[in-house]
Structures are given as structure tokens and as C-alpha cells.
Motif scaffolding. Structure first.
Motif, PDB file in Angstrom:
ATOM      1  N   CYS A  13      47.881  10.214  74.982  1.00  0.00           N
ATOM      2  CA  CYS A  13      48.434  11.544  74.696  1.00  0.00           C
ATOM      3  C   CYS A  13      48.747  11.719  73.219  1.00  0.00           C
ATOM      4  O   CYS A  13      49.031  12.827  72.770  1.00  0.00           O
ATOM      5  CB  CYS A  13      49.680  11.806  75.538  1.00  0.00           C
ATOM      6  SG  CYS A  13      51.100  10.821  75.040  1.00  0.00           S
ATOM      7  N   GLY A  14      48.738  10.642  72.436  1.00  0.00           N
ATOM      8  CA  GLY A  14      48.932  10.790  70.998  1.00  0.00           C
ATOM      9  C   GLY A  14      50.193  10.149  70.448  1.00  0.00           C
ATOM     10  O   GLY A  14      50.567  10.403  69.301  1.00  0.00           O
ATOM     11  N   LYS A  15      50.841   9.287  71.212  1.00  0.00           N
ATOM     12  CA  LYS A  15      52.100   8.683  70.768  1.00  0.00           C
ATOM     13  C   LYS A  15      51.907   7.831  69.515  1.00  0.00           C
ATOM     14  O   LYS A  15      52.631   7.983  68.532  1.00  0.00           O
ATOM     15  CB  LYS A  15      52.710   7.824  71.893  1.00  0.00           C
ATOM     16  CG  LYS A  15      52.978   8.574  73.177  1.00  0.00           C
ATOM     17  CD  LYS A  15      53.606   7.710  74.247  1.00  0.00           C
ATOM     18  CE  LYS A  15      52.749   6.549  74.748  1.00  0.00           C
ATOM     19  NZ  LYS A  15      51.509   6.926  75.437  1.00  0.00           N
ATOM     20  N   SER A  65      48.942   7.406  78.635  1.00  0.00           N
ATOM     21  CA  SER A  65      48.050   6.745  77.698  1.00  0.00           C
ATOM     22  C   SER A  65      47.089   7.759  77.069  1.00  0.00           C
ATOM     23  O   SER A  65      46.527   8.595  77.770  1.00  0.00           O
ATOM     24  CB  SER A  65      47.264   5.691  78.475  1.00  0.00           C
ATOM     25  OG  SER A  65      46.466   4.974  77.603  1.00  0.00           O
ATOM     26  N   LEU A 102      40.528  15.848  74.017  1.00  0.00           N
ATOM     27  CA  LEU A 102      41.161  16.440  72.831  1.00  0.00           C
ATOM     28  C   LEU A 102      40.148  16.980  71.824  1.00  0.00           C
ATOM     29  O   LEU A 102      40.518  17.539  70.802  1.00  0.00           O
ATOM     30  CB  LEU A 102      42.088  15.424  72.158  1.00  0.00           C
ATOM     31  CG  LEU A 102      43.335  15.062  72.965  1.00  0.00           C
ATOM     32  CD1 LEU A 102      44.113  13.947  72.300  1.00  0.00           C
ATOM     33  CD2 LEU A 102      44.224  16.281  73.151  1.00  0.00           C
ATOM     34  N   GLN A 153      51.921  -1.007  67.802  1.00  0.00           N
ATOM     35  CA  GLN A 153      51.672  -1.544  69.131  1.00  0.00           C
ATOM     36  C   GLN A 153      50.992  -2.904  68.945  1.00  0.00           C
ATOM     37  O   GLN A 153      50.112  -3.045  68.108  1.00  0.00           O
ATOM     38  CB  GLN A 153      50.713  -0.570  69.837  1.00  0.00           C
ATOM     39  CG  GLN A 153      50.902  -0.429  71.303  1.00  0.00           C
ATOM     40  CD  GLN A 153      50.196   0.823  71.856  1.00  0.00           C
ATOM     41  OE1 GLN A 153      49.811   1.729  71.114  1.00  0.00           O
ATOM     42  NE2 GLN A 153      50.024   0.868  73.149  1.00  0.00           N
ATOM     43  N   ALA A 177      44.959  14.959  67.762  1.00  0.00           N
ATOM     44  CA  ALA A 177      45.791  14.100  68.606  1.00  0.00           C
ATOM     45  C   ALA A 177      47.270  14.391  68.398  1.00  0.00           C
ATOM     46  O   ALA A 177      48.101  13.999  69.217  1.00  0.00           O
ATOM     47  CB  ALA A 177      45.481  12.635  68.335  1.00  0.00           C
TER      48      ALA A 177
HETATM   49  N1  LIG Z   1      40.313   6.003  65.448  1.00  0.00           N
HETATM   50  C1  LIG Z   1      40.199   7.014  66.301  1.00  0.00           C
HETATM   51  N2  LIG Z   1      39.147   7.870  66.223  1.00  0.00           N
HETATM   52  C2  LIG Z   1      39.035   8.889  67.087  1.00  0.00           C
HETATM   53  N3  LIG Z   1      39.912   9.164  68.074  1.00  0.00           N
HETATM   54  C3  LIG Z   1      40.970   8.353  68.207  1.00  0.00           C
HETATM   55  C4  LIG Z   1      41.177   7.237  67.329  1.00  0.00           C
HETATM   56  N4  LIG Z   1      42.315   6.602  67.705  1.00  0.00           N
HETATM   57  C5  LIG Z   1      42.796   7.291  68.762  1.00  0.00           C
HETATM   58  N5  LIG Z   1      41.994   8.354  69.063  1.00  0.00           N
HETATM   59  C6  LIG Z   1      42.199   9.336  70.139  1.00  0.00           C
HETATM   60  O1  LIG Z   1      43.417  10.015  69.901  1.00  0.00           O
HETATM   61  C7  LIG Z   1      44.118  10.246  71.110  1.00  0.00           C
HETATM   62  C8  LIG Z   1      45.530   9.696  71.000  1.00  0.00           C
HETATM   63  O2  LIG Z   1      45.491   8.283  70.891  1.00  0.00           O
HETATM   64  P1  LIG Z   1      46.801   7.397  70.720  1.00  0.00           P
HETATM   65  O3  LIG Z   1      46.384   6.005  70.442  1.00  0.00           O
HETATM   66  O4  LIG Z   1      47.702   8.071  69.748  1.00  0.00           O
HETATM   67  O5  LIG Z   1      47.437   7.498  72.176  1.00  0.00           O
HETATM   68  P2  LIG Z   1      48.770   6.816  72.770  1.00  0.00           P
HETATM   69  O6  LIG Z   1      49.579   7.934  73.337  1.00  0.00           O
HETATM   70  O7  LIG Z   1      49.390   5.940  71.760  1.00  0.00           O
HETATM   71  O8  LIG Z   1      48.188   5.965  73.983  1.00  0.00           O
HETATM   72  P3  LIG Z   1      48.655   4.506  74.561  1.00  0.00           P
HETATM   73  O9  LIG Z   1      49.825   4.779  75.477  1.00  0.00           O
HETATM   74  O10 LIG Z   1      47.455   4.072  75.355  1.00  0.00           O
HETATM   75  O11 LIG Z   1      48.979   3.626  73.390  1.00  0.00           O
HETATM   76  C9  LIG Z   1      43.301   9.601  72.208  1.00  0.00           C
HETATM   77  O12 LIG Z   1      42.597  10.611  72.873  1.00  0.00           O
HETATM   78  C10 LIG Z   1      42.378   8.660  71.491  1.00  0.00           C
HETATM   79  O13 LIG Z   1      41.159   8.546  72.176  1.00  0.00           O
END
Ligand SMILES: Nc1ncnc2c1ncn2[C@@H]1O[C@H](COP(=O)(O)OP(=O)(O)OP(=O)(O)O)[C@@H](O)[C@H]1O
Ligand SMILES: Nc1ncnc2c1ncn2[C@@H]1O[C@H](COP(=O)(O)OP(=O)(O)OP(=O)(O)O)[C@@H](O)[C@H]1O
Ligand SMILES: [Mg+2]
Ligand SMILES: [Mg+2]
Lengths: 269, 336
Positions: B47-49, B45, B283, B100, B25
């Protein structure tokens, strides 16, 4: 798109919670007239009564006072049967796609429920399958990838689309969207708004957006209602209300939104 | 050039799922934040932020794992540090993180002052309650929060007040870096503005030295941060100043993101929002070439074959695309 038939209107609609010292007037004698195909936004800050009004329009909460008219007649949802009939005409989507699904029903069952609600329960399965596929392709989902999955096995964006696919199958006359995009990134928001507009054009739905995002309200709607402490303090065309606001409250909401071509004045809070 | 407070080099971290699959991620992410500066992180959403935010603290617990790369906070390399040491010496003191939806995670049975006692005593066990109260009161007043809040329970506070309390508490030890993950997205515009003003005050009053601000709200980032990085499927696809990124993006994905901004300004109703068809790649096994290729209007056959790194575009700007900047700009021009 908009014709002059009034689809939903209200006179003196009021909701009071609690009593005595704990009394909250959540919605305070509001009047409104929503026309068929008109895109409406109801904008206000937190606690202004938007969700309470939405729940009254949906028939989930009964008004303390006032009348709601649907399709030219006083709305009557006193029996269970009448309520179910009413819900064929008005549907809602909420901010959190998660909470809108029964987590123990698989995606295809969710869609089949919608077909049943519209009276298609006895159609041959092939025909139902065709309808589900059409609904999924409308929202850019592949039906084959979804069958046998539970809603929580979908990504946030897929869940959101599934919610719109449901609306497509239900074809309600009115759609209430309560903060439908507040946690969604800009691109997905554009996709969702496109899809909702598509529904208005395809099935003649009247969308009502409930939001504190005044920019979204300006972008999507024909008519904007501004809500403060349970009352509509200003309403009119989107251009009137947003570009030439009359009320100080509306001006404050506008000045609190970060913009691109104007200074965002942080000293005013 | 002023002092670098946070430097991250080629950081890669991954989740390990129940089925032992790895999800990258955060994939070779580099960034640098100088003293007094703020960097915004935007992207769709998933993308890994949030994962990047967690990874930046150097604090890893299952299912998130460190894979490679460096994190340097104010000259100190913390990559590969034992999680226990990170918790004791880094979190809250060097780097603080507001997750968050943090405000909904407050323990409802504790008063605000009790959280602050927990935070401070975890680092300085000898501090007395009286000293903590004095410190907290002073800090809250400096940030424009009434001292009464300290005696309240979370349910007694409005959403905006709760969020400001969370922020004031998380910087009570004056960390060098604050990472705020969507701190205002659940709030109405007025409460959002109060939260942002407070975060700006933290910088202006010297309580923190650098800010990383994560949000999908681009107009907000534009108004708050000096620089913006856009992430796509675990990678940085472009970075530059807020001005450059909003008004003069290079990468097709950044351009599409900026094309979907909604602000209540005259003329907005006449534009068509740039919705990007399709969805981001999985991913678990991302494509070997450009990750955005399937959704890109300007895609060429070689995009799918070759994976490009970030290309330097001068003045600290960089973008990840096989098509050179001039050609992209020409393509944008002919699009109108
Ligand atoms: N505990 C976990 N186990 C496996 N995969 C995960 C876990 N947490 C997040 N992911 C995956 O990692 C990737 C990034 O997730 P992340 O929460 O960092 O996204 P984000 O950019 O913060 O999204 P948002 O804008 O929805 O908060 C996603 O594809 C998510 O499905
Ligand atoms: N079931 C209830 N019982 C008592 N008070 C309620 C109830 N539901 C809402 N209220 C109160 O009514 C007022 C209006 O709430 P409502 O949820 O309609 O606001 P809103 O405009 O939707 O706010 P938000 O933007 O936060 O969603 C608030 O003061 C709220 O506390
Ligand atoms: Mg609400
Ligand atoms: Mg996140």
C-alpha cells in the motif's frame, strides 16, 4: 473433521548438530501423536527447534535418534523412490514464498508439476487445464492472468495464493506450514487461513502450523505443543494451553505478546 | 498544542518503472507529529508504507521521485532539497530511518563500532575514534546494551540483539524524528518486546522527539503509538488515536483490518476473521473514484464516480469515504 486415526507420530525424536564443544541438541527426545484432520500448532521462540523438527517430519533431515511413524507404520524413506512416495503425503509451505519456487519455471509449469507429482502426467491437456483453473479459483486467482508469468512477476499476496493452489493440486495428507504468515498483513492472513482451513475440509488434510505467534496458534488449532530448547514442555487443547498455561515458559510467551484488553508490561524484559 | 516536530502536507511521490510508467505509491499524504508523540502507519502489503517512509526523509533517488508537497522538520522546509544536502544535513541528524529488514543488511565484515564510526564521521569528520567509542559506550549503556557488543561482528549477535544494535546506531546523533519500518516483525515475541522497549526508551529518555512506526501488526501499534494512520493504495484512508482506530473505526477498510486482529484472548476462537475478498488496485492506473470500492461491502454507484478527500470527523480524526460517518455507523450496527 478429526477422526481418531493417527496419521503421524514420533517417539524420542532427537536431532543433534555438531559434536564436542559445538554440539547443539536442536530437538531433544520429543514424543507426539497427530490425528487425521486435527489442526496442530507447534509454538516456541527463536532457536527452540521448530524448523528442525519440521524438516525431520518432512524427511529433509534424518533424526539422530528416535522413530517417526506415518499412517500406522514405521516411516521408511531410505530410498529415493520411497521418499518421493512419502512426499505425496506430506508437503510444506515456508515463510518466504519466493524461496519455495523455482524461479525459472513459469506459473503454469509449476502447477503442471504438481499434477504430474500426483500421477496425472498422462491426462489429456484439457483435463489438466481444468484442474489448474479449479486450483486457481480456489485461491481467488485468475488462471488466465498467470500463464506465461514467472513467480517473481507476481505480488507477494499472489505468490502466497499460488503456493496454496499448489497444495490444492497436490492434496497431501499432511501440510506443514512453517511461519506461513509472519510477514503478512492481518487481512491477507485471514484470507490465507481461510484457504488453508478450506483445504482441510475439502481434502481432509491435517495442517501443522509452526509459529512463534501464540495468538495465531490459539485461533487456528485444536492442539498446541509448546517447544522450549528442543523439548515439548506443554501440550493440550488450545484452550487448556493458552487460557490456562501450566508452564512458566508458556506464560512468558503469552505475556510477551501485545494484546488489546490487557496492559503490555514492558518492564519485564 | 505542543510543538510540531514533523509536518507533511499533500506529499506525492512516484516510482518510474523500466517502461517509463509512473506508480504513485504515495498520493497526497499529510500528517503532523507533535513533540513527544508517535504515529503508527498500517495497511496491506504494497500500500506504500515503506515508500512513504523513504519519501518523508526528503531523500530521493531513482526510481523514486518527488512530485509535489511539503516536508517540514522542526520548522525547516526540506522539500525539494538537493539529495546531497539532505544526506549531509538531514539524515541521521534530523531524521533517521530504520529500513525493513535492516538487520540483515549489516556489513558482515565490520564490527559494530566501525558502523558507528562511519555514521559519526560522515557528519563530524574531526571526531576521533576514542571520542566515538566513549559516546557509543555511553549511549549503548543508557539503552541497556552491553558495551562488549561494540566490538562484535553482526554474525556474533542474535536476531534481537542485532536489531537493537541497528536501532541504537541509527540514533547515535540524536535525530529529532525516528522512522522505524517493521523493526520487530521478523523476531520472536520476546525479542520483539525488547526491541519495542528500547524504542520507547528512546522517546522517554529524550533521545528522539517523535516516532513514526510502520508495521502490519495492529496490536503492536495499538500498544506503542499515540495515533494510527491507515493507508490503502497510496492514500491515507483514516487517521485517529490508537484507541479510536482499534475500537471505533469509521472507514470500512479500517474496520475490516481491525476485524482481522489475532490476539491470544478468550473469545477469539469464536469470531470469524474479516478476510477482504479481492486485491488492491494497480497503482499504475488506479481507479478515479474510491480505490477501495471494488472490495467494499458498502459500495454505492457514486463511489466509483467521485474521488473524495479526507473528511474531518472532529478531534483530529479524518476518513476518506463518500458515505457519511452516521450512515457508516448505522450500517455497522445493523451488521452486528
Ligand atoms: N523500486 C520500485 N519500482 C517500482 N515500483 C515499486 C518499487 N518499490 C515499490 N514499488 C511499488 O510501490 C508500491 C508500494 O510499495 P511499498 O514497498 O511502499 O509497500 P509497503 O506498504 O511497504 O508493503 P510491505 O508491507 O509489503 O512492506 C507497491 O505497489 C510496489 O509494487
Ligand atoms: N544445520 C544446522 N547446523 C547446526 N545447527 C543448527 C542447524 N540447523 C539448526 N541448528 C541449530 O538448532 C537450533 C534450533 O534451530 P531451528 O531453526 O530448528 O529453530 P526454530 O525454532 O525454527 O527458530 P526460528 O523461530 O528462529 O525459526 C538452533 O540453536 C540452531 O542454531
Ligand atoms: Mg524456524
Ligand atoms: Mg514495506
Amino acid at each position: 473433521m478429526k477422526d481418531n486415526t493417527v496419521i503421524l507420530s514420533g517417539r524420542g525424536v532427537t536431532k543433534v548438530f555438531g559434536f564436542g564443544a559445538n554440539k547443539t541438541v536442536a530437538v531433544d527426545h520429543v514424543d507426539f501423536t497427530f490425528r487425521k484432520g486435527e489442526i496442530i500448532s507447534i509454538v516456541g521462540e527463536s532457536g527452540s527447534g521448530k524448523t528442525t523438527l519440521a524438516k525431520m517430519l518432512l524427511g529433509l533431515v534424518s533424526p539422530t535418534e528416535g522413530e517417526i511413524y506415518f499412517d500406522g507404520e514405521l516411516r521408511d524413506i531410505r530410498t529415493h523412490k520411497k521418499k518421493r512416495e512419502y512426499w505425496k503425503n506430506i508437503q510444506a509451505i515456508f515463510q518466504d514464498p519466493f524461496s519455495s519456487y523455482n524461479i525459472f519455471r513459469k506459473v503454469d509449469a509449476v502447477l503442471l508439476d504438481c499434477i504430474r507429482m500426483r500421477g496425472g502426467g498422462n491426462l489429456p491437456y484439457d483435463e489438466k487445464l481444468e484442474m489448474m483453473k479449479r486450483a486457481c479459483s480456489f485461491v481467488n486467482l485468475k488462471f488466465e492472468e498467470l500463464t506465461n508469468k514467472y513467480p517473481f512477476e507476481l505480488s507477494g499476496g499472489q505468490q502466497q495464493r499460488l503456493m496454496i493452489a499448489r497444495i490444492f493440486l497436490l492434496s497431501p495428507k499432511i501440510l506443514l506450514a512453517d511461519e506461513p504468515t509472519s510477514m503478512i498483513d492481518a487481512c491477507s492472513r485471514a484470507t490465507i487461513l481461510d484457504m488453508l482451513m478450506g483445504l482441510r475440509n475439502d481434502i481432509g488434510m491435517t495442517p501443522i502450523f509452526i509459529t512463534h505467534d501464540i495468538g495465531l496458534a490459539y485461533y487456528v488449532s485444536d492442539t498446541v505443543y509448546i517447544m522450549e530448547h528442543g523439548r515439548f514442555v506443554e501440550s493440550g487443547t488450545a484452550d487448556q494451553v493458552i487460557l490456562n498455561p501450566k508452564e512458566a515458559y508458556t506464560r512468558r510467551l503469552l505475556s510477551d505478546v501485545p494484546k488489546l484488553h490487557e496492559e503490555w508490561d514492558l518492564s519485564t524484559v | 498544542m505542543s510543538k510540531v516536530i514533523l509536518e507533511v502536507n499533500e506529499l506525492t511521490t512516484n516510482y518510474v518503472t523500466r517502461f517509463r510508467e509512473k506508480i504513485y505509491a504515495v498520493d497526497h499524504v499529510s500528517l503532523k507529529v507533535e513533540e513527544g508523540k508517535s504515529v503508527g502507519i498500517a495497511g496491506e502489503s504494497g500500500c506504500g508504507k515503506s515508500t512513504l517512509a523513504l519519501s518523508l526523509m526528503g531523500y530521493y533517488f531513482a526510481p523514486l521521485h518527488y512530485s509535489s508537497g511539503e516536508i517540514i522538520v522542526d520548522g525547516r522546509n526540506i522539500s525539494g532539497m538537493d539529495p546531497d544536502d539532505v544526506r549531509k544535513t538531514i539524515l541521521g541528524r534530523e531524521i533517521s530511518y530504520i529500513p525493513q529488514a535492516a538487520m540483515n543488511a549489516l556489513n558482515p565484515t565490520q564490527r559494530v563500532i566501525n558502523f558507528i564510526e562511519d555514521v559519526i564521521q560522515a557528519h563530524y569528520p574531526k571526531t576521533t575514534k576514542k571520542e566515538i567509542y566513549e559516546l557509543a559506550r555511553e549511549r549503548f549503556e543508557l539503552l541497556g546494551l552491553p558495551a562488549e557488543v561494540l566490538r562484535k561482528y553482526p554474525v556474533e549477535l542474535s536476531g534481537g540483539m542485532k536489531q537493537r544494535t541497528v536501532i541504537a546506531t541509527s540514533v547515535i546523533l540524536s535525530p529529532k524524528v525516528l522512522i522505524a519500518d517493521e523493526p520487530s516483525s521478523a523476531l520472536d515475541v520476546t525479542s520483539q518486546k525488547m526491541v519495542i522497549k528500547m524504542i520507547m526508551d528512546l522517546m522517554n529518555k529524550g533521545i528522539i522527539k517523535a516516532l513514526i512506526f510502520i508495521t502490519h501488526e495492529l496490536p503492536l501499534l495499538y500498544n506503542v503509538t499515540d495515533d494510527i494512520m491507515v493507508m490503502y493504495a497510496g492514500q491515507i484512508v483514516e487517521r485517529g488515536t490508537a484507541e479510536q482506530m482499534v475500537f471505533d473505526p469509521i472507514h470500512p477498510y479500517t474496520r475490516a483490518l481491525m476485524g482481522s486482529i489475532i490476539v491470544p484472548e478468550a473469545g477469539l476462537r469464536d469470531v470469524k476473521l474479516a478476510a477482504i475478498p479481492g486485491t488492491p488496485p494497480n497503482l499504475k492506473n488506479p481507479p478515479s473514484g474510491c480505490r477501495f470500492a471494488d472490495r467494499c461491502k458498502f459500495v454505492k454507484p457514486e463511489c466509483r464516480a467521485i474521488s473524495v478527500g479526507l473528511r474531518d470527523a472532529g478531534e483530529g480524526r479524518a476518513y476518506r469515504c463518500i458515505i457519511p460517518e452516521e450512515d457508516l455507523r448505522k450500517a455497522y450496527q445493523s451488521e452486528g
